[in-house]
Design an enzyme around this catalytic site. Structure first.
Site, PDB file in Angstrom:
ATOM      1  N   ASP A 126      13.486  20.522 -33.891  1.00  0.00           N
ATOM      2  CA  ASP A 126      14.242  19.317 -34.243  1.00  0.00           C
ATOM      3  C   ASP A 126      15.734  19.560 -34.408  1.00  0.00           C
ATOM      4  O   ASP A 126      16.494  18.624 -34.626  1.00  0.00           O
ATOM      5  CB  ASP A 126      13.696  18.706 -35.540  1.00  0.00           C
ATOM      6  CG  ASP A 126      14.065  19.537 -36.771  1.00  0.00           C
ATOM      7  OD1 ASP A 126      14.173  20.774 -36.625  1.00  0.00           O
ATOM      8  OD2 ASP A 126      14.239  18.949 -37.853  1.00  0.00           O
ATOM      9  N   ASP A 136      17.569  24.622 -31.729  1.00  0.00           N
ATOM     10  CA  ASP A 136      16.304  24.695 -30.988  1.00  0.00           C
ATOM     11  C   ASP A 136      16.475  24.293 -29.528  1.00  0.00           C
ATOM     12  O   ASP A 136      15.559  24.501 -28.723  1.00  0.00           O
ATOM     13  CB  ASP A 136      15.252  23.769 -31.629  1.00  0.00           C
ATOM     14  CG  ASP A 136      14.895  24.198 -33.038  1.00  0.00           C
ATOM     15  OD1 ASP A 136      14.818  25.413 -33.270  1.00  0.00           O
ATOM     16  OD2 ASP A 136      14.705  23.323 -33.900  1.00  0.00           O
ATOM     17  N   ASP A 196       8.996  25.440 -34.352  1.00  0.00           N
ATOM     18  CA  ASP A 196      10.068  25.802 -35.271  1.00  0.00           C
ATOM     19  C   ASP A 196       9.537  25.460 -36.661  1.00  0.00           C
ATOM     20  O   ASP A 196       8.714  24.552 -36.809  1.00  0.00           O
ATOM     21  CB  ASP A 196      11.326  24.996 -34.952  1.00  0.00           C
ATOM     22  CG  ASP A 196      12.392  25.184 -36.007  1.00  0.00           C
ATOM     23  OD1 ASP A 196      12.766  26.340 -36.247  1.00  0.00           O
ATOM     24  OD2 ASP A 196      12.817  24.180 -36.598  1.00  0.00           O
ATOM     25  N   CYS A 209       3.441   1.553   2.764  1.00  0.00           N
ATOM     26  CA  CYS A 209       4.664   0.757   2.565  1.00  0.00           C
ATOM     27  C   CYS A 209       5.667   1.543   1.710  1.00  0.00           C
ATOM     28  O   CYS A 209       6.852   1.642   2.049  1.00  0.00           O
ATOM     29  CB  CYS A 209       4.338  -0.559   1.860  1.00  0.00           C
ATOM     30  SG  CYS A 209       3.300  -1.686   2.812  1.00  0.00           S
ATOM     31  N   CYS A 245       0.839  -1.197   0.000  1.00  0.00           N
ATOM     32  CA  CYS A 245       0.000   0.000   0.000  1.00  0.00           C
ATOM     33  C   CYS A 245       0.873   1.247   0.000  1.00  0.00           C
ATOM     34  O   CYS A 245       2.108   1.161   0.042  1.00  0.00           O
ATOM     35  CB  CYS A 245      -0.941   0.011   1.208  1.00  0.00           C
ATOM     36  SG  CYS A 245      -0.080   0.212   2.785  1.00  0.00           S
TER      37      CYS A 245
END
Length: 740
Positions: free
Chosen positions: A627, A631, A426, A22, A19
């Protein structure tokens, strides 16, 4: 991560947690260790992620700390408790057997209650009830005593302690009644309550375990793609080797229909490659000599000869698996609220159970009723659902996202992106293909081929998309490239070099303005080309003379899913922005074509992060997608960075989310799965809390039988996990569906 070079991270598999309490106890034990800077424990994945700032701490030290807290631990791959898949199968079989035995022993205890409702009054003798309930209580229920005792020794509490105390109270009261009535059947026995509660809890844990295993289906599917052997070409012979023995540079032969065992580059052959499990792309993609391929993909009908570039932990597949595992093991910020509640939950429940016992004993004068009501409080309050609410939703959400080509780096990224107000794109390589072609070469005072020869000479060896376009055009016209000296890049503007004693500059309009080059002779032509959506570069000379030599126009096709992506974002109430170093005309053309709300053009790479910060200043949550290497600062500056896997590794490492194929429509899909996952987290937490908020007062008021309390508690955990599993039905939007 600490700035200390000796700082390290460890991951442990933890056994025995049942649980939220724990998980909290293991976490507190690890954090209390000197030298540990952070520790996060995930109940659903049964893992602990620990960061230490000193090299003196070893994995074995962390394992000992977890063991001292009362749980088993091991380092995956070093001291595995068992193979995960086999361990889960054995555990499921063991739990199913325990449930079956518990049902067989408990059923005779419950049947008289059912018969009584139907008007048949009969009852088993007290001695027989005692005999049936005892194996359930102390054999099948031994796990609750063991784990509960460990919690007591650690001065803490957990689900097992509540179950052990509650059922022992009911069982002990029944034993007292048997001895008092000599087993005549005339006493008030509650053996069925204690036995059925244990049976229900065991059943709930079994169902919960089966459901939790489904949340890790995405990881198992990815792991199944890992090849074990590769066929190598060594000199003139073929040799099969274990994948661990393959090294970069080795030549691998992949026959039709086989799995590609390594990341590599095709040397010979042509085929269609199925990359569905890696990118989410359902159709095979054509690959030929010179193209890169990814380990785990399935070769189509052609024979391929591949040069190995990466193996083992360095392959794309291994990195994907690590990303998904880390995301599933991480804690969402909302989980910290749950941690605070669970830390005081069990002690509060124990206190409330004692108060319930005392009140009913004093108010009704009936010790049996007082004990039963206290037992109901203990049983219904087990915090299993609370601990599973957040991690199961995160596991299911990140898993289904990965299966469709959306890699979410961590839980924080998953939680942040659902709040996105603005998406910043971009242009090149994100909204467009990133493969520009030279559409116009306009000389001024020199020959066409001479202009092309000078520009191509300056671009020789460059991997920049515009450079490749010029070089391809020069190659097609059989232009001989001149020798170049003193070649220098001018960040964000272009480059300069010396050719035959002439200082030349190739780059943007901004560069020409800074060099004070008169562009008026070609300005109208440049504007015409820009309005058609083309990017413009200029070539000028500053020594021995100062003059404009010509311009180049580059056309780049818009990606197929770009319009649908922008439309989907608008339907989600998100504002779209384009951020590009390209000229105003070209940027505006693409923005108008796609319906983008706002454009920032002629932005230098170093200034992109500043624009993102400016957008964030209005208390907006900004996601940036790009990409390229340039960037990366903007991706880091945004609240959430999204990278195209078709771009640079730098962008991928900086971003919180990576799209495994170059489809901009996946951006809206990433936001969609984040919103769906976050919604499931809120639903799960609502149900986890509502069970206790409604159930505990009913139990304390004497309106909830222990059997029904046990059923409600077991059902709460199963319902939370099952609700999270509904995320597996999610599918990303398609271009022809984005208007729905």
């Amino acid at each position: 991560m600490s700035g200390d070079s000796s700082a390290r991270q460890f991951k442990l598999k933890v056994e025995g947690m049942t649980c939220a309490s724990c998980a909290g106890r293991v976490e507190r034990a690890l954090r209390a260790m000197e030298g540990v800077t952070s520790a996060n424990v995930n109940l659903a994945t049964e893992t602990a992620s620990i960061e230490v700032r000193t090299s003196t701490i070893a994995a074995s030290d962390l394992v000992r700390v977890v063991a001292k807290a009362g749980y088993g631990a091991a380092v995956p791959g070093e001291q595995p408790l068992q193979d995960d898949a086999e361990r889960h199968r054995l555990l499921q079989r063991r739990e199913a057997r325990a449930v079956a035995i518990a049902v067989l022993l408990s059923a005779p205890l419950v049947l008289p209650m059912i018969a009584d409702l139907a008007g048949y009054h009969w009852m088993l003798s007290g001695w027989l009830q005692w005999a049936l309930a005892t194996p359930v209580q102390f054999w099948l229920g031994a796990r609750f005593y063991s784990a509960g005792w460990k919690a007591v020794k650690a001065r803490s509490g957990n689900m097992d302690l509540l179950v052990a105390l509650g059922t022992t109270a009911g069982y002990g009261l029944s034993v007292y009644e048997v001895l008092r009535s000599s087993g005549s059947g005339m006493g008030h026995y509650y053996f069925e309550a204690s036995a059925v509660v244990i049976t229900l809890v065991l059943t709930g844990k079994w169902l919960e375990g089966r459901a939790k295993r489904q949340t890790t289906a995405a990881i198992r599917a990815l792991q199944s793609l890992r090849p074990h052997v590769a066929l190598l070409r060594i000199e003139e012979r073929e040799e099969t080797r274990a994948i661990e023995d393959v090294r970069p540079g080795d030549i691998v032969i992949v026959k039709p229909g086989e799995q590609i065992p390594v990341d590599g580059r095709i040397l010979e052959g042509r085929s269609d490659v199925n990359e569905a499990m890696l990118t989410g792309e359902s159709l095979p993609v054509p690959r030929q000599a010179g193209d890169k391929v990814t380990g785990g993909a399935i070769n189509g009908s052609g024979l391929l000869l591949i040069e190995t570039l990466a193996v083992g932990s360095e392959t794309t597949l291994s990195r994907i698996i690590r990303l998904v595992e880390d995301a599933q093991a991480a804690k969402a910020p909302i989980q910290h609220l749950v941690d605070k509640v669970s830390a005081v939950f069990v002690p509060s429940v124990l206190l409330l159970a004692l108060l319930t016992l005392g009140f009913w004993w004093w108010y009704a004068g009936d010790v049996q009723q007082a004990i039963l009501n206290a037992v109901s409080v203990l049983v219904i309050a087990c915090p299993c659902a609370l601990g599973l609410a957040t991690p199961t939703a995160i596991m299911a959400g990140t898993g289904v996202a990965a299966s469709h080509g959306i890699l979410i780096k961590d839980a924080e990224a998953l939680e942040l992106i659902h709040k996105t107000d603005i998406v910043v794109f971009d242009k090149t390589g994100t909204l467009t293909q990133g493969k520009p072609a030279l559409v116009a070469c306009v000389p001024l005072g020199i020959e066409h081929d001479e202009l092309l020869r000078l520009a191509a000479g300056m671009q020789r060896g460059s991997e920049h998309p515009l450079a490749k376009a010029i070089l391809d055009s020069a190659q097609s016209r059989a232009v001989v490239l001149p020798p170049v000296t003193d070649l220098q890049a001018i960040p964000g503007r272009g480059l300069t070099a010396v050719i035959n004693g002439r200082r030349l500059h190739l780059g943007s309009s901004r560069l020409m303005q800074e060099l004070d080059i008169d562009m008026s002779a070609l300005q109208s032509e440049a504007q015409r080309l820009e309005q058609q959506g083309n990017s413009i570069s200029w070539l000028a000379e500053t020594s021995p003379g100062r003059q404009l030599l010509g311009l180049f126009a580059f056309g780049d096709q818009v990606r197929a899913g770009a319009h649908a992506a922008v439309h989907l974002l608008h339907s989600q109430g998100i504002r779209t922005v384009m951020l590009t170093g390209d000229n105003e005309g070209s940027a505006r053309h693409v923005a108008d074509l796609l319906g983008i709300d706002e454009v920032f053009a002629n932005v230098l790479p170093g200034d992109k992060a500043g624009v993102v910060s400016q957008l964030k200043a209005a208390s907006r949550t900004v996601a940036m997608i790009g990409d390229g290497i340039n960037d990366a600062p903007a991706l880091a500056s945004a609240d959430i960075g999204i990278a195209m896997a078709t771009g640079s590794d730098v962008a991928m490492h900086t971003a919180g989310i990576t799209l495994m194929r170059g489809d901009p429509l996946l951006i809206g899909s990433a936001i969609s799965i984040s919103r769906r996952t976050y919604s499931k987290i809120r639903q799960n937490l609502f149900w986890a809390f509502i069970y206790n908020l409604v159930g505990i007062p009913l139990a304390a008021a004497g309106l909830l039988n222990p059997v029904f309390a046990g059923a409600a508690m077991a059902f709460s955990s199963v319902s939370v996990v099952s609700n999270a599993l509904l995320l597996r039905r999610w599918k990303p939007a398609k271009a022809d569906e984005e208007k729905d």
